[in-house]
Design an enzyme around this catalytic site. Structure first.
Site, PDB file in Angstrom:
ATOM      1  N   HIS A  85       0.790  -1.252   0.037  1.00  0.00           N
ATOM      2  CA  HIS A  85       0.086   0.099   0.144  1.00  0.00           C
ATOM      3  C   HIS A  85       0.731   1.157   0.002  1.00  0.00           C
ATOM      4  CE1 HIS A  85      -4.079   1.682   0.685  1.00  0.00           C
ATOM      5  NE2 HIS A  85      -3.289   2.714   1.283  1.00  0.00           N
ATOM      6  N   HIS A 142      -9.100   8.822  -4.320  1.00  0.00           N
ATOM      7  CA  HIS A 142      -9.720   9.507  -3.055  1.00  0.00           C
ATOM      8  C   HIS A 142     -10.979  10.145  -3.014  1.00  0.00           C
ATOM      9  CE1 HIS A 142      -5.394   9.381  -1.049  1.00  0.00           C
ATOM     10  NE2 HIS A 142      -5.752   8.419  -1.147  1.00  0.00           N
ATOM     11  N   TYR A 176     -18.326  17.833  -9.809  1.00  0.00           N
ATOM     12  CA  TYR A 176     -17.591  18.201 -10.947  1.00  0.00           C
ATOM     13  C   TYR A 176     -16.365  17.693 -11.177  1.00  0.00           C
ATOM     14  CZ  TYR A 176     -20.734  22.365 -11.350  1.00  0.00           C
ATOM     15  OH  TYR A 176     -21.898  23.204 -11.400  1.00  0.00           O
TER      16      TYR A 176
END
Length: 418
Positions: free
Chosen positions: A348, A374, A384
């Protein structure tokens, strides 16, 4: 002289039998001691009662009526209730549970509903993930609340389960179990068996753990790591080496890589589309593929192309590679935190390494965050951002990243565009 304090009155069978209503027609008590008494009502009905305190509150437990329940039976029930108190249990709650168990059916037990929910959902998970979820249910939840009807489960029951897990220091498991129970109860709500989710509002219940970042390589360590990775096949499986290479090139979460399906890849258009059900945040994710990433994928195809999974388990080809496979390989290369001159690294951690370098190189933070999948906290901004996705910018960024890694591996030094 004995120090034992005797109760004010000890009942006998004769006293109980001969007890009469008061002339003023008011209920009165005949005390037997330690909270047990016979309540003689105005109409002559005789009821056994036990007054006690639990959780700082005064409570009364009904133990039956005389003559159906004799004095000896009332004392036995009283003793059982006192033992429950000594064991930290509320006798009144225990009575309700026993009554519910007497009428509960298999269809509305928590254990049955948990199994139904798991069977319905497991097709959306990898086999390993499904097994882990059911393992938590079997080990940590069902032994404690599985026998209860779903409608009888209260927030206190769930908190008790969580506290037992926290007691052994497994805070991450406690968090996942709380989430699992909440999802089972939500399923029961959709099925019309619950009106409110008892696990739906338990914020602040879990113990917090000091958050620590996963170990990640610094920029200066990348060249050496990449050079060592090239020789990894001498120490382990080629597929593991290729999995790590693709992980570094794409810096997706390790679970997203391990569960990759061949039909998610569109090499003609150089994109990898990960469906929502495989993403941590539950939204689909597009990964632009560099030329180097496509080369790695083509190298993997002769090894696992005949399976649906790109990285199947060596033992069971219908299940994905183990969570520890890449981690063990990286540790075997010396990046285990115990080798002089080498930092500790985990799969990770390459997300942090890539993010740090790309930000230093001046790439747009929004493009980096979108590539890391994220979730944007601001809802309007997220809408948007999601629509734009910065695909062109991300494609350029991913190609730059792959070229940067090639150069670092070949030269053994780091470079910067600055």
């Amino acid at each position: 002289m004995s120090d034992t304090v005797m109760p004010a009155q000890i009942l006998t069978d004769a006293k109980v039998k001969n007890a009469k209503p008061r002339a003023d027609r008011k209920a009165h008590k005949l005390t037997d001691g330690n909270g047990l008494y016979l309540l003689v009502q105005a109409n002559g009905t005789k009821c056994w009662r036990f007054d006690y305190r639990f959780g700082g509150k005064r409570k009364t437990l009904a133990l039956g009526t005389y003559p159906l329940v004799k004095l000896r039976d009332a004392r036995d029930r009283h003793d059982e209730a006192r033992l429950q108190l000594l064991d930290g249990r509320d006798p009144g709650q225990e009575k309700r549970r026993k009554r519910a168990e007497a009428v509960v059916t298999d269809t509305n037990r928590f254990s049955s509903l948990a199994r139904d929910w798991w069977e319905q959902q497991k097709g959306t998970w990898t086999a390993d993930h499904a097994d882990r979820i059911w393992g938590r249910m079997e080990n940590d939840v069902i032994p404690h609340v599985g026998h209860l009807p779903i409608s009888e489960i209260r927030p206190q029951d769930i908190i008790e389960v969580i506290r037992k897990i926290e007691g052994r220091g497994s805070l991450d498991v406690a968090s996942r179990v709380q989430q699992d129970i909440r999802r089972v109860c939500r399923y029961a709500t959709h099925m019309g068996l619950l009106t409110n989710n008892p696990a739906g509002d338990l914020g602040g219940v879990l113990k917090s753990r000091k958050r620590s970042h996963r170990p990640a390589l610094g920029r200066e360590e990348l060249p050496g790591f990449l050079q060592e990775l090239e020789t990894y096949e001498l120490r382990g499986r080629v597929l593991t080496k290729l999995a790590i290479k693709l992980l570094v090139l794409t810096f997706v979460r390790s679970g997203e890589l391990r569960g990759a399906l061949w039909d998610e890849f569109d090499l003609k258009n150089a994109v990898w589309r990960i469906p929502a059900e495989r993403m941590k945040m539950g939204t689909p994710h597009i990964v632009p593929l560099s030329r180097q990433a496509i080369d790695v994928i083509e190298a993997i195809r002769p090894i696992t192309g005949r399976y649906s999974l790109m990285f199947p388990s060596e033992r069971r080809r219908t299940e994905c590679m183990s969570d520890n496979t890449m981690r063990r390989a990286i540790f075997k290369m010396g990046y285990d935190g115990n080798t002089p001159g080498k930092s500790k690294a985990v799969p990770h951690g390459f997300r942090a390494t890539a993010s740090s370098i790309l930000n230093e190189e001046g790439f747009k933070p929004d493009a980096i965050e979108r590539q890391l999948s994220h979730q944007e906290r601001n809802g309007v901004r997220a809408a948007y951002t999601h629509q734009a996705e910065y695909l062109e910018e991300r494609a350029r960024m991913m190609q730059w990243w792959a070229d940067y890694l090639d150069d670092a591996q070949a030269s053994g030094v780091i470079r910067s565009s600055a």
